[in-house]
Scaffold this motif. Structure first.
Motif, short mmCIF file in Angstrom:
data_model
loop_
_atom_site.label_atom_id
_atom_site.label_comp_id
_atom_site.label_asym_id
_atom_site.label_seq_id
_atom_site.Cartn_x
_atom_site.Cartn_y
_atom_site.Cartn_z
N LEU A 112 -76.51 14.22 11.57
CA LEU A 112 -75.95 13.78 10.29
C LEU A 112 -76.13 14.87 9.44
CD1 LEU A 112 -78.39 12.31 8.67
CD2 LEU A 112 -77.72 10.56 10.12
N CYS A 113 -75.56 14.43 8.11
CA CYS A 113 -75.96 15.51 7.00
C CYS A 113 -76.02 14.40 5.70
CB CYS A 113 -75.43 16.84 6.79
SG CYS A 113 -73.63 16.45 6.29
N VAL A 114 -77.01 14.74 4.63
CA VAL A 114 -76.85 14.07 3.27
C VAL A 114 -76.31 15.21 2.52
CG1 VAL A 114 -78.37 13.26 1.73
CG2 VAL A 114 -78.78 12.54 4.22
N LEU A 115 -75.23 14.89 1.74
CA LEU A 115 -74.75 15.82 0.70
C LEU A 115 -74.81 15.33 -0.76
CD1 LEU A 115 -72.59 18.34 0.62
CD2 LEU A 115 -70.84 16.39 0.46
N ASP A 116 -75.28 16.29 -1.48
CA ASP A 116 -74.95 15.82 -2.88
C ASP A 116 -73.43 16.57 -3.33
OD1 ASP A 116 -75.01 15.83 -5.65
OD2 ASP A 116 -77.16 16.54 -5.91
N ALA A 117 -72.78 15.64 -3.34
CA ALA A 117 -71.27 16.06 -3.44
C ALA A 117 -71.05 16.71 -4.98
CB ALA A 117 -70.30 15.02 -3.06
N SER A 118 -71.92 16.22 -5.88
CA SER A 118 -71.56 16.63 -7.10
C SER A 118 -72.25 18.01 -7.50
CB SER A 118 -71.55 15.62 -8.23
OG SER A 118 -72.66 15.22 -8.02
N ALA A 119 -73.30 18.28 -6.66
CA ALA A 119 -74.17 19.27 -7.19
C ALA A 119 -73.32 20.70 -7.15
CB ALA A 119 -75.44 19.55 -6.33
N GLU A 120 -73.67 21.66 -7.79
CA GLU A 120 -72.95 22.96 -7.50
C GLU A 120 -73.88 24.11 -6.80
OE1 GLU A 120 -71.32 24.38 -11.44
OE2 GLU A 120 -69.48 23.51 -10.66
N LYS A 121 -73.29 24.68 -5.88
CA LYS A 121 -74.06 25.61 -5.14
C LYS A 121 -73.73 27.09 -5.58
CE LYS A 121 -76.00 26.22 -0.50
NZ LYS A 121 -75.97 25.62 0.91
N ASP A 122 -74.73 27.95 -5.94
CA ASP A 122 -74.41 29.23 -6.22
C ASP A 122 -74.49 30.14 -4.90
OD1 ASP A 122 -74.04 31.68 -7.11
OD2 ASP A 122 -75.42 31.65 -8.78
N TYR A 123 -73.42 30.54 -4.49
CA TYR A 123 -73.83 31.27 -3.00
C TYR A 123 -74.26 32.66 -3.36
CZ TYR A 123 -72.01 27.26 -0.34
OH TYR A 123 -71.87 26.07 0.04
N ALA A 124 -73.81 33.14 -4.57
CA ALA A 124 -74.58 34.37 -4.90
C ALA A 124 -76.04 34.58 -4.49
CB ALA A 124 -74.68 34.90 -6.11
N GLU A 125 -76.97 33.34 -4.54
CA GLU A 125 -78.24 33.20 -4.08
C GLU A 125 -78.59 32.50 -3.15
OE1 GLU A 125 -80.44 31.50 -7.60
OE2 GLU A 125 -79.43 32.73 -8.84
N HIS A 126 -77.70 31.53 -2.31
CA HIS A 126 -77.93 30.67 -1.30
C HIS A 126 -77.10 31.06 -0.19
CE1 HIS A 126 -80.59 28.12 -3.71
NE2 HIS A 126 -79.71 28.23 -4.81
N TRP A 127 -76.75 32.27 0.00
CA TRP A 127 -75.65 32.67 1.11
C TRP A 127 -76.71 32.62 2.21
CZ3 TRP A 127 -70.53 32.49 1.77
CH2 TRP A 127 -70.02 33.18 2.90
N LEU A 128 -76.34 32.27 3.58
CA LEU A 128 -77.45 32.33 4.71
C LEU A 128 -76.99 33.15 5.73
CD1 LEU A 128 -79.22 28.90 4.97
CD2 LEU A 128 -80.10 31.11 3.96
N SER A 129 -75.45 33.20 5.85
CA SER A 129 -75.06 34.16 7.17
C SER A 129 -75.53 35.65 7.05
CB SER A 129 -73.39 34.01 7.27
OG SER A 129 -73.06 34.95 8.11
N ALA A 130 -75.59 36.18 8.10
CA ALA A 130 -75.76 37.67 7.88
C ALA A 130 -74.47 38.34 7.41
CB ALA A 130 -76.35 38.15 9.27
N GLY A 131 -73.48 37.70 7.96
CA GLY A 131 -72.18 38.45 7.23
C GLY A 131 -71.61 38.01 6.16
N SER A 132 -71.59 38.87 5.12
CA SER A 132 -71.45 38.80 3.74
C SER A 132 -69.67 38.95 3.29
CB SER A 132 -71.90 40.09 2.66
OG SER A 132 -73.33 39.66 2.58
#
Lengths: 426, 332
Positions: free
Chosen positions: A379-399
């Motif tokens: 399962l996962c727990v999601l903060d559905a209203s929080a904004e995520k900035d992928y410029a900083e939080h991108w994890l895949s090795a593929g950009s």
């Protein structure tokens, strides 16, 4: 990675599309198993996750990812990409057979071992249907199934010979293995890199017509009907294909289908300026096709939404558009982008979540994508209203994603995969 | 202000040309500026000393990933007449066969302090890639990319049309032949529409027409009698021999009978219609000798104007690039 956990997730909004549940409740995980869902649960000694205001969802099931094994020409590895998936709430991912390729038990074992060691997500390998994906000789489907493959398919490699295909399907049906199809006629798509339409015409890009997909799909459907095999059609991209799928489902054929998230969000106009991040196969099609795909997800003609995750190194995207490798990295953003479609009013929440949890599990014939007590918790727990900035939080090795530097709504706080915590943020 | 991607790349913030990649989405005033500047250079070729010092001290690199003698020579001559230093690199396949990527090749050349790349490449969009992502501070001139664009060829055709017809208002222009594979046709259609031509027509069998060809901004015809009716300009395209091998056409003979321009078919056009061809011509395939060498043909004059138009584009792009802030206004 943490040991099998005792976790109490408190006061989250629990949404489980498979059972229709959508209410505020507590969930208790003991020794990795989901033991109870209910009000005001008590569990001395368990780790407490305060989920008030957050959503608790089944772990996402991604029906199509392309793995980064050595020699696949992709970047990253199983650890980097499954970690990115865990951060995106994904717990199960079906891997295309086009690395290795997956036509021997050694490759299956390698994938399972690496995924097991990393521990971020469960990889469900799809076996090659023909040896070397060459479309000529049957692969050892039964042996590969025993080694852990959940289905067979030929990825992008076509089985051109109808007799060989028919025998593949008969053989797969013998062992009740689902067959994954990615319809695209080889001759009609040869040399193409963009949807054959006004944008490709203006940009001078060799086209892949929509009919390349529907011609192949209609042949596949007739052979599915003739052989009685269970079939799943991947990455459907055009309106014409949907007409064929609707008719097949109406006749009661055992067929399911998915679409990749990018085909629901983008169309051919995204190629303006020769944006190589939008070079994908099948190509991004017309806005009319995109509307039709959204309707088809809404009405269930298309069962599942997948990421078609294909992490590609920047040097393979840094070239003139036709010379770049096709594919988009997608596990980081799958959930946020699907929820974006809900915000836009294109899909209702229950159907959208079903399309990334229970529905793909059904398509793949696996037990996952739902909050079932008594089974290992995913399962996962999601903060559905929080904004995520992928410029900083991108994890895949593929950009290689047009959303690589976007800010999107939805941030996964916790992911539990098969009873183990695979992702946790503060 | 929202600009189409192609204009954002090609223009400086104050609207000057800094790269010349496509005729699409450029303002009419800029295309007219190119033609006017070219007019001032036409005389240079007639002088005893054929040079002007506009590009003195500048280095122009001709980067031809696809071989071409004619186009490269005219660019070379144009650069020399502008007093630039010219380096010719026929990369055709040599660098990439040694494993060097396009990116590496370009970075090396940039390090040699090149001021301008004249690029021909087999892939559509290659000059965009170079201008956008590799060397925004080197002016990039597109000398033909895949099926996408050949803007200097189109502008010399515009020059020729303006020279003979005085302008573009109300003109009917027919482009005939292999539209599907033609970067020249695409660039011509955009330029003609921007410059105010009355009607642009494309004439070809359906196998040589791209889908949604109308989206280019043209009327589509599949037969010469209707397509050529009352046109002021006929532009014939070169038909590559390999089209016969890929099931696009049955034979050269049938193509010539249906779409080849001879005196008989030219009757459909206006009496004073001119005939153009970007060259090199295939006599007896897309055009009969009686027309190619006839009184309405302006094919040889096109070549003369080509040098002047390329001088115009090169000098304008260098001046635009010099006025742009270093680092590029459009990095990704």
């Amino acid at each position: 990675m943490a040991a099998k956990a005792h976790i109490l997730i408190r006061k989250g909004r629990v949404i489980d599309p498979a059972s229709g549940r959508d209410d505020v409740a507590d969930l208790l995980i003991e020794n990795g198993r989901l033991v109870r869902i209910g009000a005001s649960l008590d569990a001395p000694g368990a780790d407490i996750i305060e989920a008030e205001g957050h959503w608790v969802l089944p772990g996402l099931v991604d029906a199509c990812v392309h793995l980064s094994l050595p020699g696949s020409g992709r970047t990253g590895d199983i650890t980097s990409e499954t970690r990115a998936a865990a951060a995106g709430g994904i717990t199960h991912m079906a891997a295309q057979p086009d690395c290795g390729p997956v036509d021997s038990t050694a490759v299956v074992r390698l994938i399972r071992e690496q995924a097991g060691q990393a521990g971020f997500a469960r990889i469900l390998p799809i076996a090659a249907m023909t040896q070397g994906l060459k479309g000529e000789q049957l692969a050892e489907m039964a042996t590969l199934a025993k080694a852990g493959c959940i289905a067979v398919g030929n990825a992008g490699g076509k089985v051109a010979d109808a007799l060989v295909l028919k025998r593949c399907l008969e053989y797969a049906a013998t062992f009740d293995m689902p067959v994954m199809f990615r319809p695209q006629d080889a001759a009609l798509s040869a040399g193409g890199c963009a949807h054959e339409g006004p944008v490709a015409t203006r940009l001078g890009l060799p086209g892949i017509p929509a009919v390349a997909e529907s011609v192949d799909l209609s042949r596949d459907l007739l052979l599915v009907e003739a052989t009685g095999v269970r079939a799943h059609f991947q990455q459907i991209s055009s309106r014409d294909s949907l007409r064929l799928l609707r008719a097949a489902k109406k006749r009661g054929l055992p067929v399911t289908a998915d679409v990749s998230i990018q085909h629901l969000l983008l169309d051919e106009s995204a190629l303006e300026g020769f944006n190589s991040h939008c070079h994908v196969i099948p190509p991004l099609r017309s806005s009319d096709d995109r509307e039709a795909l959204l309707e088809a997800v809404a009405d269930g003609t298309i069962d599942a939404i997948c990421s078609q995750h294909t992490p590609i190194g920047s040097s393979s995207k840094a070239a003139p558009f036709p010379a770049t490798k096709p594919g988009m990295a997608g596990v980081d953003t799958l959930l946020s982008l699907v929820l974006g479609l809900v915000d836009e009013g294109k899909l209702d929440l229950a159907r959208a979540l079903d399309a990334v949890t229970a529905a793909p599990a059904r398509c793949l014939g696996i037990q996952a994508g739902q909050l079932e007590t008594g089974r290992p918790a995913s399962l996962c727990v999601l903060d559905a209203s929080a904004e995520k900035d992928y410029a900083e939080h991108w994890l895949s090795a593929g950009s290689n994603s047009p959303w690589r530097r976007s800010v999107l709504k939805g941030s996964v706080k916790l992911t539990v995969c098969q009873g183990k915590v695979s992702w946790l943020t503060d | 202000m929202t600009l189409a991607p192609s204009s954002r790349v090609q223009l400086t913030d104050d609207g000057k040309l800094r790269h010349f990649l496509t005729t699409e989405h450029l303002p009419r005033s800029l295309l007219e500026d190119i033609l006017d500047t070219a007019a001032s250079f036409v005389d240079v070729g007639g002088r005893s000393i054929k040079k002007v010092p506009l590009l003195r001290g500048k280095t122009v690199v001709n980067l031809f990933f696809e071989s071409s003698t004619r186009t490269r020579s005219t660019f070379e001559l144009a650069a020399q007449r502008l007093s630039a230093d010219v380096l010719n690199l026929d990369i055709a396949k040599s660098a990439t066969s040694k494993g060097e990527t396009l990116l590496d090749t370009l970075r090396n050349l940039e390090a040699m302090a090149a001021d301008m790349f004249v690029v021909r490449h087999q892939d559509s969009g290659a000059p965009f890639f170079i201008a956008n992502e590799v060397t925004p501070n080197v002016a990039v001139i597109n000398a033909g990319d895949g099926r996408h664009a050949h803007p200097t060829q189109a502008m010399l055709d515009m020059y020729t049309i303006r020279h003979y017809k005085g302008g573009f208002e109300g003109l009917k222009v027919a482009i005939v032949g292999d539209i599907l594979h033609s970067r020249v046709a695409r660039s011509q259609v955009h330029a003609l529409n921007t410059l105010g031509a009355g009607e642009v027509r494309l004439i070809a069998p359906k196998t040589l027409l791209p889908v949604d060809a109308e989206a280019l901004g043209a009327t589509v015809f599949t037969d010469m009698a209707h397509g050529l009716k009352d046109v002021d300009v006929v532009i014939m395209l070169r038909l590559q021999k390999e089209r016969m091998d890929s099931a696009l056409l049955p034979s050269e003979g049938e193509f010539f009978r249906l779409y080849g321009l001879n005196n008989e078919k030219l009757q459909y056009a206006k009496e004073d219609a001119i005939v153009m061809h970007p060259g090199p011509i295939n006599r007896g395939v897309e055009i009969a000798s009686e027309v190619a060498d006839g009184p309405r043909s302006v094919i040889l004059n096109q070549v003369t104007f080509g040098i002047a138009v390329r001088m115009a584009v090169m000098s304008m792009a260098i001046s635009g690039q010099d006025s742009a802030p270093a680092g590029g206004a459009h990095g990704s």
